[in-house]
Design a protein around this motif. Structure first.
Motif, PDB file in Angstrom:
ATOM      1  N   LEU A   1       0.653  -1.341   0.027  1.00 39.89           N
ATOM      2  CA  LEU A   1      -0.004  -0.102   0.252  1.00 39.89           C
ATOM      3  C   LEU A   1       1.141   1.331   0.252  1.00 39.89           C
ATOM      4  CD1 LEU A   1      -2.498  -0.912   2.603  1.00 39.89           C
ATOM      5  CD2 LEU A   1      -2.764  -1.558   0.109  1.00 39.89           C
ATOM      6  N   GLY A   2       2.538   1.286   0.512  1.00 41.33           N
ATOM      7  CA  GLY A   2       3.233   2.330   0.601  1.00 41.33           C
ATOM      8  C   GLY A   2       2.987   3.695   1.736  1.00 41.33           C
ATOM      9  N   LEU A   3       2.176   3.208   2.654  1.00 40.30           N
ATOM     10  CA  LEU A   3       1.743   3.355   3.736  1.00 40.30           C
ATOM     11  C   LEU A   3       1.877   3.424   4.644  1.00 40.30           C
ATOM     12  CD1 LEU A   3      -1.781   5.648   1.835  1.00 40.30           C
ATOM     13  CD2 LEU A   3       0.709   6.228   2.309  1.00 40.30           C
ATOM     14  N   ASP A   4       1.775   3.266   6.098  1.00 35.86           N
ATOM     15  CA  ASP A   4       2.567   2.931   7.821  1.00 35.86           C
ATOM     16  C   ASP A   4       1.153   3.088   7.832  1.00 35.86           C
ATOM     17  OD1 ASP A   4       5.235   2.355   7.068  1.00 35.86           O
ATOM     18  OD2 ASP A   4       5.413   4.502   8.163  1.00 35.86           O
ATOM     19  N   GLU A   5       0.227   3.971   7.212  1.00 35.04           N
ATOM     20  CA  GLU A   5      -1.550   4.184   7.866  1.00 35.04           C
ATOM     21  C   GLU A   5      -1.836   5.005   6.989  1.00 35.04           C
ATOM     22  OE1 GLU A   5      -1.100   8.683   9.912  1.00 35.04           O
ATOM     23  OE2 GLU A   5      -0.832   6.806  11.053  1.00 35.04           O
ATOM     24  N   MET A   6      -3.353   4.044   6.394  1.00 30.48           N
ATOM     25  CA  MET A   6      -4.934   4.215   5.879  1.00 30.48           C
ATOM     26  C   MET A   6      -5.803   4.653   6.735  1.00 30.48           C
ATOM     27  SD  MET A   6      -5.191   2.276   2.850  1.00 30.48           S
ATOM     28  CE  MET A   6      -3.730   2.727   1.919  1.00 30.48           C
ATOM     29  N   SER A   7      -6.498   5.160   6.046  1.00 36.02           N
ATOM     30  CA  SER A   7      -7.743   5.529   6.518  1.00 36.02           C
ATOM     31  C   SER A   7      -9.117   6.541   5.301  1.00 36.02           C
ATOM     32  CB  SER A   7      -8.583   6.592   7.854  1.00 36.02           C
ATOM     33  OG  SER A   7      -9.849   6.363   7.856  1.00 36.02           O
ATOM     34  N   LEU A   8     -10.068   4.837   5.012  1.00 36.90           N
ATOM     35  CA  LEU A   8     -10.521   5.627   3.944  1.00 36.90           C
ATOM     36  C   LEU A   8     -11.922   6.395   3.983  1.00 36.90           C
ATOM     37  CD1 LEU A   8     -10.324   1.781   1.614  1.00 36.90           C
ATOM     38  CD2 LEU A   8      -8.620   3.773   1.715  1.00 36.90           C
ATOM     39  N   LYS A   9     -12.324   7.030   3.251  1.00 36.12           N
ATOM     40  CA  LYS A   9     -13.454   7.484   3.914  1.00 36.12           C
ATOM     41  C   LYS A   9     -14.474   7.221   3.087  1.00 36.12           C
ATOM     42  CE  LYS A   9     -10.902  12.270   3.741  1.00 36.12           C
ATOM     43  NZ  LYS A   9     -10.639  13.642   3.623  1.00 36.12           N
ATOM     44  N   THR A  10     -14.729   7.141   2.074  1.00 31.12           N
ATOM     45  CA  THR A  10     -14.996   5.970   1.714  1.00 31.12           C
ATOM     46  C   THR A  10     -15.686   3.964   1.361  1.00 31.12           C
ATOM     47  OG1 THR A  10     -15.095   5.968  -0.902  1.00 31.12           O
ATOM     48  CG2 THR A  10     -15.985   7.418   0.513  1.00 31.12           C
ATOM     49  N   LEU A  11     -16.343   2.850   1.161  1.00 30.13           N
ATOM     50  CA  LEU A  11     -16.426   2.010   0.593  1.00 30.13           C
ATOM     51  C   LEU A  11     -15.846   2.207  -0.928  1.00 30.13           C
ATOM     52  CD1 LEU A  11     -16.001  -0.477   2.286  1.00 30.13           C
ATOM     53  CD2 LEU A  11     -18.123  -0.854   1.017  1.00 30.13           C
TER      54      LEU A  11
ATOM     55  N   ALA B   1     -13.239   3.361  -2.105  1.00 29.43           N
ATOM     56  CA  ALA B   1     -12.182   4.316  -2.478  1.00 29.43           C
ATOM     57  C   ALA B   1     -11.134   2.472  -2.099  1.00 29.43           C
ATOM     58  CB  ALA B   1     -11.638   5.054  -1.237  1.00 29.43           C
ATOM     59  N   LEU B   2     -11.948   1.826  -1.906  1.00 30.00           N
ATOM     60  CA  LEU B   2     -11.302   0.354  -1.462  1.00 30.00           C
ATOM     61  C   LEU B   2     -10.438  -0.290  -3.424  1.00 30.00           C
ATOM     62  CD1 LEU B   2     -10.286  -2.407   0.083  1.00 30.00           C
ATOM     63  CD2 LEU B   2     -12.329  -2.714  -1.010  1.00 30.00           C
TER      64      LEU B   2
END
Length: 443
Positions: free
Chosen positions: A51-61, A63-64
């Protein structure tokens, strides 16, 4: 003592999740997905790098669908020297459950679960056992030789959690298992569809009437047979018991359970997010999965199932390509979880293209199982030039393969060579049946 997972309130909670409106279900899934991402990042090196990230939170499904797909080959190719799958969140010392894939489609892979992950497995299994109406009064016989395959152990422990009496049969012979079914008065048998048919064959050879047993349900998995009408009908007519199908995978979990109307398998959307890749042509898919609605659905279209598991923190999979071919549909009442019409219809790597027609082993099996005189069969796919070809060997008590050839030609639209072989000359199967021999890439 009353078992917590059989508590009526918990049963009703599962039914409530099934009946959720689509927008509410998506909110539920988004919250679970963001919780998963928070739990695995940055400790899970596989997904941190992917994913290239240390953390992640999606605003909408939605975006998955921007995240990369995951394949089994990635998990195998990146596994360590011990063979542990690449997607472990924690060091191996924090895991308590060891299982291994069968390796039927490549190198075996070791999958690990923490205690918390195993509790999740048990909870998800309750949807399967709900569909079988399993109660603490049932006696469940496990017709498996217990090795490292996860399906055997998860079924066993889930039935124990339910409060049922669970009977292992280890390396018993088929005849010994049939005798145990009789003496303990088993009410449920867990096995593959292939083995249910084999037990029926052994029972017939020894003048044992399965219809006289106390078995009322067979919970089957491991191959598509439980949702193939001709296979299901043959098992049910012999056993005089109901077949309950379900689906799962070592890398993903027990993601599917039987529709009560016997139309197919529901994806457990409380614990898994399904997406679907359209199979656009005879040989390729468009490689893009998405969240489909009823309006977007093409009922004539085949799709590859993609799954994100929401509760397995120790061995997560995000946007995992299962390789299973399905036809999804949705209902507006009752169980709203997506229904896979007819269950799993085939595998992407098993598809044959014969005279321009897409053909799957399950389609052929449906026709062959319509002949009660055919005890066992084997399909062999091969190539002549650039063309896929198929030939079939059958153990036909009537020794009249021409009638089978005619049925295949009428229903498939092309001729398939069918030859008769001696009775009991083809292999029988306890685990997944291996009746499809693919020689297309070995010649």
């Amino acid at each position: 003592m009353k078992n917590a997972r059989y508590d009526r309130t918990t049963f009703e909670q599962r039914r409530s999740l099934e009946a959720m409106e689509p927008h509410a279900l998506r909110e539920h899934q988004l919250a679970r997905l963001n919780g998963l991402l928070t739990s695995i990042l940055p400790d899970n090196s596989f997904y941190r790098e992917k994913l290239g990230l240390d953390e992640m939170s999606l605003k909408t499904l939605d975006a998955l669908s921007d995240l990369p797909l995951t394949t089994k080959q990635e998990l195998v190719d990146s596994s360590d020297d011990a063979g542990f799958a690449a997607n472990l969140t924690f060091p191996p010392e924090q895991y308590s459950r060891f299982h291994r894939t069968s390796g039927t489609r490549g190198r075996p892979m070791i999958v690990l679960d923490t205690n918390e992950d195993w509790d999740w497995w048990m909870e998800v299994w309750q949807y399967v056992l709900d569909s079988a109406n399993l109660t603490p009064e049932d006696r469940v016989l496990m017709a498996f030789s217990f090795g490292p395959f996860i399906g055997f152990w998860s079924a066993f422990d889930a039935a124990v959690e339910r409060g049922s009496m669970v009977v292992p049969t280890g390396a018993m012979s088929s005849l010994a298992r049939l005798e145990l079914i009789r003496t303990i008065q088993a009410t449920v048998v867990c096995c593959t569809p292939s083995y249910a048919l084999h037990l029926a064959e052994v029972a017939s050879q020894h003048d044992i009437s399965l219809a006289d047993s106390q078995v009322t349900r067979l919970i089957v998995a491991g191959e598509p047979g439980g949702s193939i009408p001709a296979v299901r009908e043959r098992i049910e007519s012999t056993w005089q018991a109901q077949v309950i199908d379900h689906s799962g995978a070592s890398e993903v979990g027990p993601w599917g359970y039987a529709d009560l109307d016997r139309a197919g398998i529901h994806v457990n959307e409380a614990e898994f997010i399904p997406e679907f890749i359209p199979i656009k042509s005879e040989t390729t898919s468009d490689q893009t999965s998405t969240f489909l609605s009823t309006e977007q659905l093409d009922p004539s279209q085949l799709y590859e199932l993609v799954l994100t598991c929401l509760g397995r923190i120790g061995s997560p999979v995000i946007r995992y390509r299962t390789g299973d071919l399905v036809r999804p549909q949705w209902r507006t009442s009752g169980n709203r979880f997506v229904l896979l019409d007819g269950g799993v219809l085939g595998r992407t790597d098993d598809m044959m293209i014969i005279r321009g027609v897409n053909v799957f082993p399950t389609s052929v099996e449906e026709i062959l199982r319509g002949f009660p005189e055919v005890q066992e069969y084997r399909m062999i796919a091969f190539r002549e030039g650039a063309m896929d070809q198929l030939k079939i060997e059958v153990e036909d008590a009537l020794e009249q393969p021409n009638r089978i050839e005619q049925a295949l030609q009428v229903q498939l639209g092309f001729r398939v060579e069918v030859s008769n072989v001696a009775a009991n000359s083809l292999p029988r199967f306890e685990a997944k049946g291996k009746r499809f021999v693919d020689q297309r890439n070995t010649e």
